[in-house]
Scaffold this active site. Structure first.
Site, mmCIF file in Angstrom:
data_model
loop_
_atom_site.group_PDB
_atom_site.id
_atom_site.type_symbol
_atom_site.label_atom_id
_atom_site.label_comp_id
_atom_site.label_asym_id
_atom_site.label_seq_id
_atom_site.Cartn_x
_atom_site.Cartn_y
_atom_site.Cartn_z
ATOM 1 C CG LEU A 1 46.965 30.029 42.483
ATOM 2 C CD1 LEU A 1 46.721 28.675 43.131
ATOM 3 C CD2 LEU A 1 47.669 29.847 41.135
ATOM 4 C CG HIS A 2 44.189 35.298 45.272
ATOM 5 N ND1 HIS A 2 43.612 36.053 44.266
ATOM 6 C CD2 HIS A 2 43.157 34.742 45.967
ATOM 7 C CE1 HIS A 2 42.284 35.963 44.366
ATOM 8 N NE2 HIS A 2 41.987 35.175 45.372
ATOM 9 C CB CYS B 1 34.044 34.049 53.952
ATOM 10 S SG CYS B 1 35.126 32.843 53.123
ATOM 11 C CD GLU C 1 26.153 43.481 50.693
ATOM 12 O OE1 GLU C 1 26.474 44.017 49.615
ATOM 13 O OE2 GLU C 1 26.617 43.814 51.788
ATOM 14 C CD GLU D 1 35.671 27.707 49.307
ATOM 15 O OE1 GLU D 1 35.313 26.768 48.570
ATOM 16 O OE2 GLU D 1 36.444 28.607 48.937
ATOM 17 C CB CYS E 1 35.184 40.146 43.711
ATOM 18 S SG CYS E 1 35.850 38.643 44.424
#
Length: 368
Positions: free
Chosen positions: A242-243, A129, A109, A185, A360
């Protein structure tokens, strides 16, 4: 579905290789491919003009090429690479998700977002991913395969054609920004992504003539690839997903952190910033009661203080069946203030496309 924490850096074997397309080739390679069909090499420039400047891949539109040559050239350089299964729109039709069916039946997509002053396109670099982040629908689905350079480029070509033809209302008629933040990724599909960037930014008609400065490449932190990317000489922006500012939590949220920790990832990011002259975007999905504590905002600000950086906070997009959810407004506000207290620029992303599973982290959830 991958096991918790399991990483896949190499696409599974056995996938049928996408057919060769003109967008896979450099200008010199296009001339060779055209000559191999028995046509004059200058036809390569004409084909490039049709595809990269006019967004025309239908031989019927190649009116400056003899009819007898079109079929032969189309067969050699314009295979049926991918087709639109459907478009889904929201935000008064200014956001459009496209579901693509690739030559082997694989689904990917892309999302086109038109604002009053700019147009952004979010594209996929892999089908699925392999990074297995537990809060990301795409990551939980696993990796099917890498996309070819042409499969990446064609998403943008179609988006530019749609803008030109008025299919998405409002705003400018040309793409301003391209973000490699769809499925996959990007740096795990390194060569094809780099090839795509070159096709996007080569001047017309060799490429699409877009600015490198309008391209953002995201990564969860594949340090060797980040360092290699820093040596490409690009002026693209690098976005680091990063998160979490601490290894203990990031090991869980971003499993690749068990290979390259926060410090190593940030050091590689600073090297890219130094070599490219571009500031780094730190992507941070705010997850309720998981990573949104004010003390973690303070720790993030301390890590980034004085660096060429911008923090992009992302309200977590709801994924069907997931235990993860977005932060409370008061916690989001406290986190922003904690980061900003260290002089670090920080904003909260405007999330579009949630109602069509287009934001996202949602690109695979509705189709798997």
């Amino acid at each position: 579905m991958p096991k918790p924490g399991e990483l896949t850096f190499v696409a599974p074997r056995g996938a049928k290789k996408p057919p060769r397309h003109i967008a896979d080739l450099t200008p010199a390679e296009r001339k060779e491919a055209v000559a191999a069909t028995g046509e004059k090499p200058f036809r390569a420039q004409q084909l490039s003009q049709h595809y990269f400047a006019r967004y025309a891949h239908d031989p019927a539109e190649w009116t400056n090429i003899p009819a007898g040559s079109r079929e032969k050239l189309a067969e050699a350089l314009f295979p049926d690479l991918m087709s639109v299964m459907r478009h889904i729109s929201c935000d008064d039709d200014t956001t459009r998700k496209t579901l693509w069916k690739l030559h082997d039946g694989t689904l990917v997509e892309s999302v086109l977002m038109r604002y009053p002053d700019r147009v952004t396109m979010c594209i996929s670099s892999q089908a699925g991913c392999g990074m297995n982040c537990p809060f990301c629908a795409t990551g939980q689905a696993g990796l099917d395969r890498n996309l070819s350079t042409a499969e990446i480029v064609h998403q943008i070509v179609d988006g530019m054609r749609a803008l030109r033809d008025g299919e998405v209302p409002g705003g400018p008629a040309r793409l301003s920004n391209i973000v490699f933040m769809g499925m996959g990724e990007p740096l795990a599909n390194y060569n094809r992504v780099v090839g795509a960037i070159r096709r996007l930014t080569d001047p017309e008609p060799d490429g699409l003539g877009l600015s490198q400065r309008g391209i953002t490449v995201s990564t969860v932190g594949l340090v060797p690839a980040m360092l290699r990317f820093a040596d490409e000489g690009f002026k693209c922006r690098l976005a680091v997903s990063l998160h979490a500012p601490d290894d203990e939590l990031r090991d869980t949220l971003v499993p690749v952190n068990t290979r390259w920790n926060v410090r190593e990832v940030l050091d590689a990011a600073w090297e890219y910033a130094d070599k490219s002259g571009r500031r780094i975007s730190i992507e941070y999905a705010l997850i309720r009661d998981i990573n949104d504590q004010a003390w973690r905002g303070d720790r993030l600000g301390r890590l980034l203080k004085g660096k060429r950086v911008h923090v992009n906070l992302i309200p977590l997009n709801p994924t069907p069946g997931s235990k993860w959810t977005a932060s409370r407004p008061e916690d989001e506000k406290a986190f922003v203030e904690a980061v900003a207290a260290h002089g670090v620029p920080v904003t909260v992303r405007d999330t579009r496309g949630q109602e069509i599973d287009g934001a996202c982290g949602q690109l695979a959830a509705a189709e798997r």
